[in-house]
Design an enzyme around this catalytic site. Structure first.
Site, PDB file in Angstrom:
ATOM      1  N   HIS A   1      35.763  61.632   0.928  1.00 35.33           N
ATOM      2  CA  HIS A   1      34.957  60.222   1.182  1.00 35.33           C
ATOM      3  C   HIS A   1      33.495  60.446   0.681  1.00 35.33           C
ATOM      4  O   HIS A   1      32.832  61.231   1.165  1.00 35.33           O
ATOM      5  CB  HIS A   1      34.861  60.184   2.938  1.00 35.33           C
ATOM      6  CG  HIS A   1      34.000  58.905   3.508  1.00 35.33           C
ATOM      7  ND1 HIS A   1      34.715  58.561   4.573  1.00 35.33           N
ATOM      8  CD2 HIS A   1      33.092  58.411   3.081  1.00 35.33           C
ATOM      9  CE1 HIS A   1      33.597  57.513   4.807  1.00 35.33           C
ATOM     10  NE2 HIS A   1      32.571  57.690   3.997  1.00 35.33           N
TER      11      HIS A   1
ATOM     12  N   HIS B   1      31.264  57.672  -1.656  1.00 31.97           N
ATOM     13  CA  HIS B   1      31.025  56.095  -2.295  1.00 31.97           C
ATOM     14  C   HIS B   1      30.531  56.516  -3.722  1.00 31.97           C
ATOM     15  O   HIS B   1      29.450  57.211  -3.967  1.00 31.97           O
ATOM     16  CB  HIS B   1      30.310  55.213  -1.512  1.00 31.97           C
ATOM     17  CG  HIS B   1      30.643  55.104  -0.364  1.00 31.97           C
ATOM     18  ND1 HIS B   1      31.385  53.820   0.011  1.00 31.97           N
ATOM     19  CD2 HIS B   1      30.617  55.909   0.869  1.00 31.97           C
ATOM     20  CE1 HIS B   1      31.666  54.060   1.462  1.00 31.97           C
ATOM     21  NE2 HIS B   1      31.401  55.141   2.010  1.00 31.97           N
TER      22      HIS B   1
ATOM     23  N   HIS C   1      36.513  52.556   7.362  1.00 33.78           N
ATOM     24  CA  HIS C   1      35.098  53.142   8.076  1.00 33.78           C
ATOM     25  C   HIS C   1      35.265  52.646   9.514  1.00 33.78           C
ATOM     26  O   HIS C   1      35.246  51.456   9.799  1.00 33.78           O
ATOM     27  CB  HIS C   1      34.071  52.648   7.506  1.00 33.78           C
ATOM     28  CG  HIS C   1      33.629  53.231   6.135  1.00 33.78           C
ATOM     29  ND1 HIS C   1      34.340  53.391   5.064  1.00 33.78           N
ATOM     30  CD2 HIS C   1      32.469  54.100   5.745  1.00 33.78           C
ATOM     31  CE1 HIS C   1      33.788  54.433   4.071  1.00 33.78           C
ATOM     32  NE2 HIS C   1      32.575  54.429   4.556  1.00 33.78           N
TER      33      HIS C   1
ATOM     34  N   GLU D   1      31.042  54.836  13.224  1.00 28.44           N
ATOM     35  CA  GLU D   1      30.061  55.287  12.664  1.00 28.44           C
ATOM     36  C   GLU D   1      28.916  54.606  13.368  1.00 28.44           C
ATOM     37  O   GLU D   1      28.083  54.903  13.983  1.00 28.44           O
ATOM     38  CB  GLU D   1      29.928  55.233  10.970  1.00 28.44           C
ATOM     39  CG  GLU D   1      28.773  55.624  10.516  1.00 28.44           C
ATOM     40  CD  GLU D   1      28.530  55.167   9.072  1.00 28.44           C
ATOM     41  OE1 GLU D   1      29.137  54.134   8.589  1.00 28.44           O
ATOM     42  OE2 GLU D   1      27.885  55.801   8.200  1.00 28.44           O
TER      43      GLU D   1
ATOM     44  N   ASP E   1      29.718  61.522   1.610  1.00 31.38           N
ATOM     45  CA  ASP E   1      29.317  60.019   1.936  1.00 31.38           C
ATOM     46  C   ASP E   1      28.593  59.529   0.573  1.00 31.38           C
ATOM     47  O   ASP E   1      29.098  58.759  -0.080  1.00 31.38           O
ATOM     48  CB  ASP E   1      28.533  59.785   3.377  1.00 31.38           C
ATOM     49  CG  ASP E   1      28.981  58.368   4.042  1.00 31.38           C
ATOM     50  OD1 ASP E   1      29.796  57.605   3.331  1.00 31.38           O
ATOM     51  OD2 ASP E   1      28.409  58.070   4.908  1.00 31.38           O
ATOM     52  N   ASP E   2      27.421  59.692   0.991  1.00 31.49           N
ATOM     53  CA  ASP E   2      26.480  59.032  -0.244  1.00 31.49           C
ATOM     54  C   ASP E   2      25.446  60.253  -0.395  1.00 31.49           C
ATOM     55  O   ASP E   2      24.202  59.980  -0.239  1.00 31.49           O
ATOM     56  CB  ASP E   2      25.636  57.767   0.150  1.00 31.49           C
ATOM     57  CG  ASP E   2      26.631  56.824   0.721  1.00 31.49           C
ATOM     58  OD1 ASP E   2      27.400  55.999  -0.344  1.00 31.49           O
ATOM     59  OD2 ASP E   2      26.846  56.584   1.832  1.00 31.49           O
TER      60      ASP E   2
HETATM   61  N1  ADE Z   1      28.645  52.192   2.207  1.00 28.43           N
HETATM   62  C1  ADE Z   1      28.183  53.358   1.493  1.00 28.43           C
HETATM   63  N2  ADE Z   1      28.006  54.152   2.646  1.00 28.43           N
HETATM   64  C2  ADE Z   1      28.404  53.521   3.888  1.00 28.43           C
HETATM   65  C3  ADE Z   1      28.150  54.172   5.128  1.00 28.43           C
HETATM   66  N3  ADE Z   1      27.873  55.413   5.347  1.00 28.43           N
HETATM   67  N4  ADE Z   1      28.966  53.355   6.121  1.00 28.43           N
HETATM   68  C4  ADE Z   1      29.520  52.305   5.787  1.00 28.43           C
HETATM   69  N5  ADE Z   1      29.432  51.529   4.584  1.00 28.43           N
HETATM   70  C5  ADE Z   1      29.012  52.480   3.461  1.00 28.43           C
HETATM   71 ZN    ZN Z   2      31.310  56.030   4.039  1.00 27.50          ZN
END
Ligand code: ADE
Ligand code: ZN
Length: 326
Positions: free
Chosen positions: A8, A10, A186, A189, A267-268
């Site tokens: 996971h 992006h 997703h 969250e 995640d990011d």
């Molecule tokens: N797009 C990028 N990061 C995200 C996240 N944490 N939750 C939902 N969409 C996303």
């Molecule tokens: Zn994500």
């Protein structure tokens, strides 16, 4: 070192500030609204998405995207990762004027380059953006189902979870599943346990991105364990976005104890000042997971990877080799 695997991440959200600065110079763009002192700046989910989109807007050509994937995956391999699935977003490529096909080919080229220099295996999960609406997510699914790229092995949905309802996206996920792609969505969250339950009821994904707010309902946690749904858990993202106040209140240990299939993800990463290696270090330190338990998380990720069986067997062998190495 325990071998790591990630399901996971992006890819636009993985662009390092250093690389973004190089891209900004290339295109003569001022980054002061979303980058300061080598770090992304944002204060809530909406401004995070704005910073994310601004950075993504600096990747415009096929070579830019190849470089982005290569840069991310070579760094990941340096940190001990043997496998990575990256979320890719044709909607972001479209904004840069690149066709979905050219975009996926370019990212695929970056994956191939990283594999050649480090051995890391990579695959792509095409994602629709939930808050762009059902027809946009359907277009992403149509691309994913029809593109035929050998490294596109999954379909997912990210974006604002409080927008729309899972039933709006069933057609997109059915199309992807019928094309043989793995599915992940997703949920749990930004929205609570009901969002996870609705995703399971309507979309029937193999994996849930996050899913951590399932902890609000013990019956749902049991259901996740019984149905063997894999959770793509991103602890540092969750704490940074204030899904949970701190690591002490993060439910990863309870989910594991309840028998849920849990994986660790970033995640990011630069937006949340993390990396996959940092996630493993945090899990060791704050959740008290020893190397055996960490290797178990990697094993779960490899078992749940959207990948052919020969490659899965090879990666599991690599995990085993590393687990016994000093
Ligand atoms: N797009 C990028 N990061 C995200 C996240 N944490 N939750 C939902 N969409 C996303
Ligand atoms: Zn994500």
């Amino acid at each position: 070192m325990v071998a790591k695997a990630e399901l996971h991440c992006h890819i636009e959200g993985a662009a390092s500030p250093d690389l973004v600065v190089v891209q900004a110079r290339k295109y003569g763009v001022d980054t002061s609204s979303f980058l300061r002192d080598g770090a992304y700046i944002w204060h809530d989910f909406t401004s995070f998405l704005a910073a994310y989109d601004a950075a993504a807007g600096l990747f415009r050509t096929e070579e830019d995207y190849a470089l982005l994937a290569e840069d991310y995956l070579t760094g990941l391999a340096r940190d001990g990762a043997i496998y990575s699935e990256i979320f890719i977003s044709p909607d972001h490529a479209g904004k840069a004027g690149l066709s979905p096909g050219a975009y996926a080919d370019a990212l695929g080229e970056g994956i191939v380059r990283a594999r050649a220099s480090t051995g890391i295996e990579g695959r792509m999960i095409v994602t629709g953006i939930r808050h762009f609406g059902a027809s946009s997510v359907m277009a992403a699914a149509r691309f994913a189902a029809g593109c035929g790229h050998r490294l596109v092995t999954g379909f997912g949905m990210a974006g604002e979870e409080r927008f729309g309802h899972p039933r709006d996206y069933v057609g997109a996920f059915d199309m992807a599943r019928e094309a043989g792609l793995g599915t992940t969505v997703h949920a749990g969250e930004l929205a609570g346990w009901e969002s996870v339950a609705a995703a399971l009821d309507h979309i029937r994904p193999a994996r849930i991105g996050h899913g951590v707010r399932a902890i609000e309902n013990p019956d749902l946690v049991r259901r996740l364990a019984d149905e063997r749904v894999v959770l793509e858990v991103c602890p540092v993202s969750n704490v940074t976005l204030k899904v949970f106040a701190d690591f002490a209140s993060h439910p990863l240990p309870q989910l594991l104890a309840a028998g849920c299939r849990v994986t660790l993800n970033s995640d990011d990463p630069p937006h949340f000042h993390t990396s996959l290696a940092h996630e493993y270090a945090v899990a060791a330190r704050v959740f008290d997971l020893d190397d055996n338990a960490l290797a178990g998380l990697t094993r779960t990720a490899l078992e749940a990877a959207f990948i052919d069986e020969a490659t899965r067997a090879m990666l599991l062998r690599r995990l085993g080799d590393k687990a016994v190495a000093p």
